[in-house]
Design a protein around this motif. Sequence first.
Motif, mmCIF file in Angstrom:
data_model
loop_
_atom_site.group_PDB
_atom_site.id
_atom_site.type_symbol
_atom_site.label_atom_id
_atom_site.label_comp_id
_atom_site.label_asym_id
_atom_site.label_seq_id
_atom_site.Cartn_x
_atom_site.Cartn_y
_atom_site.Cartn_z
ATOM 1 N N GLU A 21 36.873 -48.099 -32.144
ATOM 2 C CA GLU A 21 37.824 -47.875 -31.691
ATOM 3 C C GLU A 21 37.491 -45.487 -32.730
ATOM 4 O OE1 GLU A 21 41.056 -49.161 -33.040
ATOM 5 O OE2 GLU A 21 40.898 -50.506 -31.048
ATOM 6 N N GLU A 25 36.791 -41.977 -31.186
ATOM 7 C CA GLU A 25 37.209 -41.349 -30.926
ATOM 8 C C GLU A 25 37.142 -40.870 -31.381
ATOM 9 O OE1 GLU A 25 40.242 -38.767 -31.578
ATOM 10 O OE2 GLU A 25 40.152 -40.475 -30.213
ATOM 11 N N ARG A 28 34.507 -38.879 -28.856
ATOM 12 C CA ARG A 28 35.176 -38.254 -28.529
ATOM 13 C C ARG A 28 35.472 -36.738 -28.566
ATOM 14 N NH1 ARG A 28 40.158 -40.368 -27.719
ATOM 15 N NH2 ARG A 28 39.572 -42.265 -28.138
#
Length: 75
Positions: A21, A25, A28
Amino acid sequence: MRISYEQFFFLVKQVELSHKERQAETERQKVRLNARGGGRKPKLTIPKEVCLSLFYLRQMPTFEVLGIYFNLGCE
């Protein structure tokens, strides 16, 4: 305090999920200048990182001792 084999692998699965995760992130938000896949590869797998962390928190060894136990040298 000891943890069981099942507890250890549950912890490893949680850490792997959190790591994925966090990586997603970061990707991105990243402004990419270089091609994907560059950089230094990790020396330890996630289960070994969890084991090293638990060992460190329990025993409080020097970093030299950690390097010996987990085969991490100055390369």
